[in-house]
Write an enzyme that holds these catalytic residues in place. Sequence first.
Site, mmCIF file in Angstrom:
data_model
loop_
_atom_site.group_PDB
_atom_site.id
_atom_site.type_symbol
_atom_site.label_atom_id
_atom_site.label_comp_id
_atom_site.label_asym_id
_atom_site.label_seq_id
_atom_site.Cartn_x
_atom_site.Cartn_y
_atom_site.Cartn_z
ATOM 1 N N SER A 1 0.854 -1.191 0.000
ATOM 2 C CA SER A 1 0.000 0.000 0.000
ATOM 3 C C SER A 1 0.883 1.231 0.000
ATOM 4 O O SER A 1 2.053 1.191 0.379
ATOM 5 C CB SER A 1 -0.928 -0.007 1.216
ATOM 6 N N ASP A 2 0.309 2.363 -0.433
ATOM 7 C CA ASP A 2 1.071 3.606 -0.410
ATOM 8 C C ASP A 2 0.844 4.302 0.933
ATOM 9 O O ASP A 2 0.263 3.727 1.852
ATOM 10 C CB ASP A 2 0.696 4.498 -1.598
ATOM 11 N N LYS A 3 1.273 5.541 1.047
ATOM 12 C CA LYS A 3 1.207 6.237 2.335
ATOM 13 C C LYS A 3 -0.221 6.481 2.805
ATOM 14 O O LYS A 3 -0.467 6.625 3.987
ATOM 15 C CB LYS A 3 1.957 7.567 2.232
#
Length: 183
Positions: free
Chosen positions: A144-146
Amino acid sequence: MQNATAPPSKRSKFEKQMDKIVYFLFFALFMMAFIGSLVFGVATNNDLDGEKMKRWYLQPNDSTIYFDPKKVGMASIFHFLTALMLYNYFIPISLYVSIEVVKVFQSSFINNDINLYYEPSDRPAHSRTSNLNEELGQVDTILSDKTGTLTCNSMEFIKCSVAGTAYGHGVTEAELGNGCERR
């Protein structure tokens, strides 16, 4: 080196579980032989009733060390070894071979399944290992990204530099920050 971890095991959870079962069966085999030899030793020690043996069918006149009431310790050890050899069929060593044959058949089912076809790359499923079926459906890592949204894990090669030589024709984020334009 402080962050280095041991490489993950190549064995599946099913194989590890099977190993535990076989270890338990070895322990049970050892205990059956040990308890049986203890009982045999006690019975052999109590065999002599004067000069006459209680178990007449063991032929006390022709008795070897295997049933000699005068050498109970050695008779018990030989009985233990004999019991290990006789009860070794308790351990299903052929279980490993049977499981591998089943895995090969299941991997051929994966190879021939029409529903396991990936249209974007125009490729059917191809099982290159026999234990692939044990790992299907297991989630090991979620990317996942931030912000926490899931990503596709699809990467595109833009540009890299190896020993001062630039490879690729794209513009990197650093070059965009310096005012370069994308091609």
